[in-house]
Design a protein around this motif. Sequence first.
Motif, PDB file in Angstrom:
ATOM      1  N   ASN A  31       0.822  -1.219   0.000  1.00  0.00           N
ATOM      2  CA  ASN A  31       0.000   0.000   0.000  1.00  0.00           C
ATOM      3  C   ASN A  31       0.854   1.266   0.000  1.00  0.00           C
ATOM      4  N   ASP A  32       2.096   1.175   0.485  1.00  0.00           N
ATOM      5  CA  ASP A  32       3.012   2.316   0.399  1.00  0.00           C
ATOM      6  C   ASP A  32       3.362   2.583  -1.063  1.00  0.00           C
ATOM      7  N   ILE A  33       3.648   1.532  -1.796  1.00  0.00           N
ATOM      8  CA  ILE A  33       3.991   1.668  -3.217  1.00  0.00           C
ATOM      9  C   ILE A  33       2.820   2.266  -3.987  1.00  0.00           C
ATOM     10  N   GLU A  34       1.627   1.836  -3.665  1.00  0.00           N
ATOM     11  CA  GLU A  34       0.433   2.364  -4.330  1.00  0.00           C
ATOM     12  C   GLU A  34       0.331   3.881  -4.141  1.00  0.00           C
ATOM     13  N   ILE A  36       2.809   5.974  -3.345  1.00  0.00           N
ATOM     14  CA  ILE A  36       3.968   6.610  -3.980  1.00  0.00           C
ATOM     15  C   ILE A  36       3.754   6.728  -5.481  1.00  0.00           C
ATOM     16  N   GLU A  37       3.235   5.693  -6.092  1.00  0.00           N
ATOM     17  CA  GLU A  37       3.041   5.660  -7.544  1.00  0.00           C
ATOM     18  C   GLU A  37       1.993   6.654  -8.031  1.00  0.00           C
ATOM     19  N   LYS A  38       1.165   7.155  -7.147  1.00  0.00           N
ATOM     20  CA  LYS A  38       0.151   8.146  -7.534  1.00  0.00           C
ATOM     21  C   LYS A  38       0.788   9.476  -7.925  1.00  0.00           C
ATOM     22  N   GLU A  39       2.002   9.713  -7.429  1.00  0.00           N
ATOM     23  CA  GLU A  39       2.688  10.980  -7.687  1.00  0.00           C
ATOM     24  C   GLU A  39       3.528  10.886  -8.955  1.00  0.00           C
ATOM     25  N   LYS A  40       3.504  11.925  -9.756  1.00  0.00           N
ATOM     26  CA  LYS A  40       4.280  11.965 -11.008  1.00  0.00           C
ATOM     27  C   LYS A  40       5.712  12.426 -10.775  1.00  0.00           C
ATOM     28  N   SER A  41       5.898  13.373  -9.869  1.00  0.00           N
ATOM     29  CA  SER A  41       7.206  13.961  -9.597  1.00  0.00           C
ATOM     30  C   SER A  41       8.042  13.045  -8.700  1.00  0.00           C
ATOM     31  N   GLN A  45       7.358  11.871  -4.826  1.00  0.00           N
ATOM     32  CA  GLN A  45       7.377  10.461  -4.450  1.00  0.00           C
ATOM     33  C   GLN A  45       8.248  10.228  -3.215  1.00  0.00           C
ATOM     34  N   ILE A  46       9.395  10.910  -3.163  1.00  0.00           N
ATOM     35  CA  ILE A  46      10.274  10.786  -1.997  1.00  0.00           C
ATOM     36  C   ILE A  46       9.569  11.303  -0.742  1.00  0.00           C
ATOM     37  N   THR A  51       6.705  10.117   4.420  1.00  0.00           N
ATOM     38  CA  THR A  51       5.521  10.155   5.292  1.00  0.00           C
ATOM     39  C   THR A  51       5.014   8.751   5.600  1.00  0.00           C
ATOM     40  N   ARG A  52       5.300   7.804   4.720  1.00  0.00           N
ATOM     41  CA  ARG A  52       4.851   6.426   4.921  1.00  0.00           C
ATOM     42  C   ARG A  52       5.777   5.649   5.860  1.00  0.00           C
ATOM     43  N   ILE A  53       7.088   5.970   5.854  1.00  0.00           N
ATOM     44  CA  ILE A  53       8.017   5.188   6.682  1.00  0.00           C
ATOM     45  C   ILE A  53       8.334   5.845   8.022  1.00  0.00           C
ATOM     46  N   ILE A  54       8.131   7.162   8.150  1.00  0.00           N
ATOM     47  CA  ILE A  54       8.355   7.795   9.443  1.00  0.00           C
ATOM     48  C   ILE A  54       7.155   7.484  10.334  1.00  0.00           C
ATOM     49  N   GLU A  55       7.410   6.716  11.352  1.00  0.00           N
ATOM     50  CA  GLU A  55       6.355   6.297  12.284  1.00  0.00           C
ATOM     51  C   GLU A  55       6.102   7.368  13.344  1.00  0.00           C
ATOM     52  N   ASP A  56       7.176   8.034  13.751  1.00  0.00           N
ATOM     53  CA  ASP A  56       7.054   9.045  14.797  1.00  0.00           C
ATOM     54  C   ASP A  56       8.277   9.955  14.717  1.00  0.00           C
TER      55      ASP A  56
END
Length: 105
Positions: A31-34, A36-41, A45-46, A51-56
Amino acid sequence: MPILKDLRDVKNIKLPKSGITVRVRDGILANDIEEIEKEKSDIKQILVLLTRIIEDWDATDESEQKIPINIENVNLLSIDDIKFIQENLSFVKDFLARASQQAMK
């Protein structure tokens, strides 16, 4: 029966430029890849990846209130801090190593 759960390692990393300590998941899920892939730039994407991997984190605003982990706030991290996060995650190193091997073929 096997239990399906998030098995990613979690690391605490103190960022050199900002001094912020981030708690990051070392890996991404489908679901993280999904997302990320929504973004063109590539840059966007970075930011989404972060935002997906930073838990806190212990980042605060001027009134010392903890700020949310979102694209607007992650966008305020310096390039040095972003590179430091990348350099300290195994999945990024593994990905870059595989990409280098593919490029050499």
